[in-house]
Design an enzyme around this catalytic site. Sequence first.
Site, PDB file in Angstrom:
ATOM      1  N   ALA A 144       0.850  -1.184   0.000  1.00 26.33           N
ATOM      2  CA  ALA A 144       0.000   0.000   0.000  1.00 26.33           C
ATOM      3  C   ALA A 144       0.887   1.236   0.000  1.00 26.33           C
ATOM      4  O   ALA A 144       2.012   1.211   0.490  1.00 26.33           O
ATOM      5  CB  ALA A 144      -0.918   0.005   1.213  1.00 26.33           C
ATOM      6  N   LYS A 204      12.192 -11.126   5.853  1.00 27.22           N
ATOM      7  CA  LYS A 204      11.721  -9.865   5.276  1.00 27.22           C
ATOM      8  C   LYS A 204      12.799  -8.796   5.408  1.00 27.22           C
ATOM      9  O   LYS A 204      12.974  -7.959   4.503  1.00 27.22           O
ATOM     10  CB  LYS A 204      10.438  -9.418   5.956  1.00 27.22           C
ATOM     11  CG  LYS A 204       9.850  -8.165   5.311  1.00 27.22           C
ATOM     12  CD  LYS A 204       8.521  -7.769   5.924  1.00 27.22           C
ATOM     13  CE  LYS A 204       7.959  -6.534   5.226  1.00 27.22           C
ATOM     14  NZ  LYS A 204       6.674  -6.089   5.812  1.00 27.22           N
ATOM     15  N   ASN A 208      14.218  -6.422   2.470  1.00 24.96           N
ATOM     16  CA  ASN A 208      14.156  -4.965   2.595  1.00 24.96           C
ATOM     17  C   ASN A 208      15.541  -4.328   2.585  1.00 24.96           C
ATOM     18  O   ASN A 208      15.713  -3.205   2.096  1.00 24.96           O
ATOM     19  CB  ASN A 208      13.436  -4.583   3.884  1.00 24.96           C
ATOM     20  CG  ASN A 208      11.934  -4.732   3.780  1.00 24.96           C
ATOM     21  OD1 ASN A 208      11.384  -4.847   2.687  1.00 24.96           O
ATOM     22  ND2 ASN A 208      11.258  -4.741   4.915  1.00 24.96           N
ATOM     23  N   ASN A 222      11.211  -0.602  -7.645  1.00 23.55           N
ATOM     24  CA  ASN A 222      11.807  -1.895  -7.295  1.00 23.55           C
ATOM     25  C   ASN A 222      12.297  -2.669  -8.505  1.00 23.55           C
ATOM     26  O   ASN A 222      13.368  -3.275  -8.488  1.00 23.55           O
ATOM     27  CB  ASN A 222      10.799  -2.748  -6.517  1.00 23.55           C
ATOM     28  CG  ASN A 222      10.453  -2.156  -5.166  1.00 23.55           C
ATOM     29  OD1 ASN A 222      10.959  -1.109  -4.784  1.00 23.55           O
ATOM     30  ND2 ASN A 222       9.578  -2.830  -4.435  1.00 23.55           N
TER      31      ASN A 222
END
Length: 317
Positions: A144, A204, A208, A222
């Site tokens: 989001a 994760k 990241n 990305n």
Amino acid sequence: MTSRSRETRTMPSTDDGSWLIVGAGALGQLFAASLARRFPVVLLGRQAAQPRIHLRGPDGEASRIAVARQPTTAWAADRTGTAAPALVVLATKSHDAMAALNALAPRLAPATPLLLLQNGFRAQPAISERWTGPVLCASTTEAAYRPPPGPHSPDVVHAATGTTWIGDLDDRHFALATSVAHRLGQAGIAATPCRDIRCRLWHKLAVNAVINPLTAYHRVPNGALARPAFRPRVTALVTEIERIMQAEGVSPPSQGWQALVDGVIQATSSNHSSMLQDVLANRPTEHDAILGPLVEASLRHRLDTPELQALWRAASE
């Protein structure tokens, strides 16, 4: 706040009562809008806002969802408030999470459960150690973002659906994680309780740590990291992170570290990373929460990580 007991307590139910969501960024608004369609929710942010969220879904469909909203300072200062929330969802940036919790703590019951949505691996161990109630952590692939303001711009765009894994770092509150995941699922957020949330958070973090600082530094989406010009640096970073994870005893993903990172780059090719969004908006980034634990681990294990160190220095400037 005081250090929480290591003895398992009788967990309060999150099935009844309002959930308090702290942080009106993209993820906080997405969770609030999704939950508010079915359950009582209060969303706290830095400023007063209209009691609705204009949400654009992955299919492009727009909706306006009524959500009770207050400034965090006003809610914290209101000592005449009603019963404490059944759950507090901390959706702030990592560097703001502890301060937000400290501000709210006088109005919370000591056993109030928390759900942490922060990036990186800074806030999770610190808050898990200090809060008196159960602390759940989430690792989510929901995508989001908040678009630039405009007369027809939504408050938040739900760019892509994903999965949210929920658990606690000591694997003591699986029943609570199951209850929270069930309510999120009822609200349309696919959620799964798990006993290995620490491992999932490290996985994760590895993704990241490659995508966020590189895209922020080069001001690219990305998917640009799949281009030949970026591949040597991406590969070098993954190699260094793999060595750190091995030294830390973190189990590798089934597909391997390089495939994990490449898969996320491909699946989120059009996305702007959260760190890039912060840089473009001139906001503080989460470089400490994302890169800091890896840098510290590399020093602790005396590993040579020149690419990681270079990113850390660039992000810290």
